[in-house]
Design a protein around this motif. Structure first.
Motif, PDB file in Angstrom:
ATOM      1  N   ARG A 200       0.829  -1.204   0.000  1.00 49.61           N
ATOM      2  CA  ARG A 200       0.000   0.000   0.000  1.00 49.61           C
ATOM      3  C   ARG A 200       0.862   1.253   0.000  1.00 49.61           C
ATOM      4  NH1 ARG A 200      -1.736   3.657   3.438  1.00 49.61           N
ATOM      5  NH2 ARG A 200      -0.676   2.684   5.205  1.00 49.61           N
ATOM      6  N   LEU A 201       1.945   1.239   0.783  1.00 49.60           N
ATOM      7  CA  LEU A 201       2.818   2.411   0.865  1.00 49.60           C
ATOM      8  C   LEU A 201       3.568   2.633  -0.446  1.00 49.60           C
ATOM      9  CD1 LEU A 201       4.265   1.925   4.465  1.00 49.60           C
ATOM     10  CD2 LEU A 201       2.501   3.552   3.738  1.00 49.60           C
ATOM     11  N   ALA A 204       1.222   4.109  -2.878  1.00 52.99           N
ATOM     12  CA  ALA A 204       0.972   5.522  -2.558  1.00 52.99           C
ATOM     13  C   ALA A 204       2.143   6.398  -2.967  1.00 52.99           C
ATOM     14  CB  ALA A 204       0.690   5.672  -1.064  1.00 52.99           C
ATOM     15  N   GLY A 312       4.676  11.592   4.139  1.00 47.74           N
ATOM     16  CA  GLY A 312       3.503  11.368   4.970  1.00 47.74           C
ATOM     17  C   GLY A 312       2.821  10.072   4.583  1.00 47.74           C
ATOM     18  N   GLU A 313       1.966   9.585   5.443  1.00 50.53           N
ATOM     19  CA  GLU A 313       1.266   8.312   5.236  1.00 50.53           C
ATOM     20  C   GLU A 313       0.582   8.254   3.882  1.00 50.53           C
ATOM     21  OE1 GLU A 313      -0.243   4.526   6.545  1.00 50.53           O
ATOM     22  OE2 GLU A 313       0.909   5.875   7.823  1.00 50.53           O
ATOM     23  N   GLU A 314      -0.107   9.339   3.511  1.00 52.39           N
ATOM     24  CA  GLU A 314      -0.873   9.338   2.266  1.00 52.39           C
ATOM     25  C   GLU A 314       0.015   9.331   1.023  1.00 52.39           C
ATOM     26  OE1 GLU A 314      -0.548  13.727   3.479  1.00 52.39           O
ATOM     27  OE2 GLU A 314      -0.435  11.732   4.386  1.00 52.39           O
ATOM     28  N   HIS A 315       1.305   9.623   1.213  1.00 44.05           N
ATOM     29  CA  HIS A 315       2.250   9.620   0.101  1.00 44.05           C
ATOM     30  C   HIS A 315       3.242   8.454   0.197  1.00 44.05           C
ATOM     31  CE1 HIS A 315       0.656  13.466  -1.105  1.00 44.05           C
ATOM     32  NE2 HIS A 315       0.946  13.989   0.061  1.00 44.05           N
ATOM     33  N   PRO A 318       5.215   7.069   5.981  1.00 46.69           N
ATOM     34  CA  PRO A 318       4.717   7.472   7.300  1.00 46.69           C
ATOM     35  C   PRO A 318       5.813   8.166   8.112  1.00 46.69           C
ATOM     36  CG  PRO A 318       4.191   5.178   6.827  1.00 46.69           C
ATOM     37  CD  PRO A 318       5.145   5.623   5.768  1.00 46.69           C
TER      38      PRO A 318
END
Length: 348
Positions: A200-201, A204, A312-315, A318
């Motif tokens: 997932r990361l 992203a 950041g988490e969304e990119h 984290p």
């Protein structure tokens, strides 16, 4: 030229003896003054890299100074400049890289004095977290992406058009930067990961394809995406991953390795590499040379200006944060393999 400061003393973290995180001490020190060609940065955020704890532990790094303030990377604002530096730089927001390379004073302090060229302008749209996460990871990623025999020496949009890049460990700080820079430069990006959360990361971060190397037949999966083979592998665990890398590498492809996570010995099948005409490039920033570093700084700055390096988490990266007086805990987190980027908050 000096912008007014409120104190003649500053808080810092230092160590005198190498060892575990417990050797780090939270202290007060005199406010340093920049010398010729230097700037003083009021540090807002300090970034922690594996090389920081390795230097502190004495692992592969010879201690050069009686007392050391750790951390290579950070971000903040220039508040004073030394002789020969343009006075208009005072007040400039900057990202700092290699602050403690060959010097005793890194960014784990309220103020850090660095050579002026190691404090790079930070665009207004980029926060200090982004700036502190650049440095070692982004410059290492740039080096990895520019060492192929028939590849570019500089990165820009279109520089990697048509290339397939494999980012091993895409959820790590360097792997994350490899994904972002390679995609910005036009490559098709595949990332290998160890599980769904890291997948997932990596997605992203911008990876076009993500392959779990612990499941199924990862070589076949990568070959299905890149039937002619991968052009370049940015490798974090050479000993563990070399067999997979060679299974998917095209002839005259490049494996650029910046670490050997896990410490597994590297065994080379010489004939196989000869047949492939493999380029195996080892890299570390300390000995890359000033021209290579200067080019990387310019290209990373261009990518930053284009908004290509968010964190950041969304990119996909984290952030784990600690205050300055808990820098030892920040080191423990990095040593324990914290996913993403560990930051130390210094200025409010």
């Amino acid at each position: 030229m000096t912008v007014a400061t409120r104190q003649a003393r500053m808080k810092a973290v230092v160590y005198e003896d190498t060892g575990g995180p417990e050797v780090l001490r939270f202290v007060e020190r005199d406010l340093p003054e920049p010398g010729p060609g230097e700037v003083r940065v009021r540090v807002a955020v300090s970034g922690v890299n594996p090389t920081d704890w390795q230097a502190r532990s004495g692992s592969g790094h010879a201690k050069q100074f009686a007392e050391i303030t750790p951390h290579l990377d950070g971000a903040g604002t220039i508040d004073a400049v030394g002789e020969g530096v343009d006075g208009s730089r005072a007040g400039q927001r900057v990202w700092v890289f290699m602050a403690a390379a060959g010097r005793p004073t890194g960014t784990a302090a309220e103020f850090a004095v660095v050579p002026a060229d190691r404090a790079v302008p930070l665009p207004e749209q980029a926060g200090f977290d982004v700036g502190a996460a650049l440095g070692v990871p982004a410059l290492t990623a740039h080096r990895a992406l520019t060492v192929a025999e028939d590849g570019p020496r500089r990165l820009r949009p279109g520089a990697l058009d048509g290339a397939v890049v494999l980012a091993a460990g895409g959820a790590g700080a360097v792997g994350h930067a490899v994904i972002q820079l390679a995609r910005w430069a036009g490559a098709t990006v595949i990332s290998t990961v160890s599980g769904p959360e890291k997948a997932r990361l990596a997605t992203a971060a911008g990876a076009h394809h993500v392959v779990n190397y612990r499941e199924g037949d990862p070589a076949a999966e990568i070959r299905a995406i890149a039937p002619h083979g991968v052009d370049l592998v940015a490798e974090v665990a050479l000993g563990a991953n070399l067999a997979l890398d060679l299974a998917v590498l095209r002839a005259r492809g490049t494996i650029a390795t910046y670490a050997n996570d896990g410490g597994r010995p590297v065994e080379l099948d010489v004939l196989r590499n000869m047949v492939l005409n493999t380029r195996l490039q080892f890299l570390v920033l300390y000995t890359a040379g000033p021209q290579v570093i200067a080019a990387a700084v310019e290209d990373v700055s261009a990518a930053l200006a284009d908004g290509a390096l968010p964190v950041g988490e969304e990119h996909g990266l984290p952030l784990t944060r600690f205050p300055l007086d808990r820098t030892a805990d920040a080191h423990r987190a990095v040593e324990a393999g914290a996913v993403g980027k560990v930051l130390v908050d210094i200025a409010p």
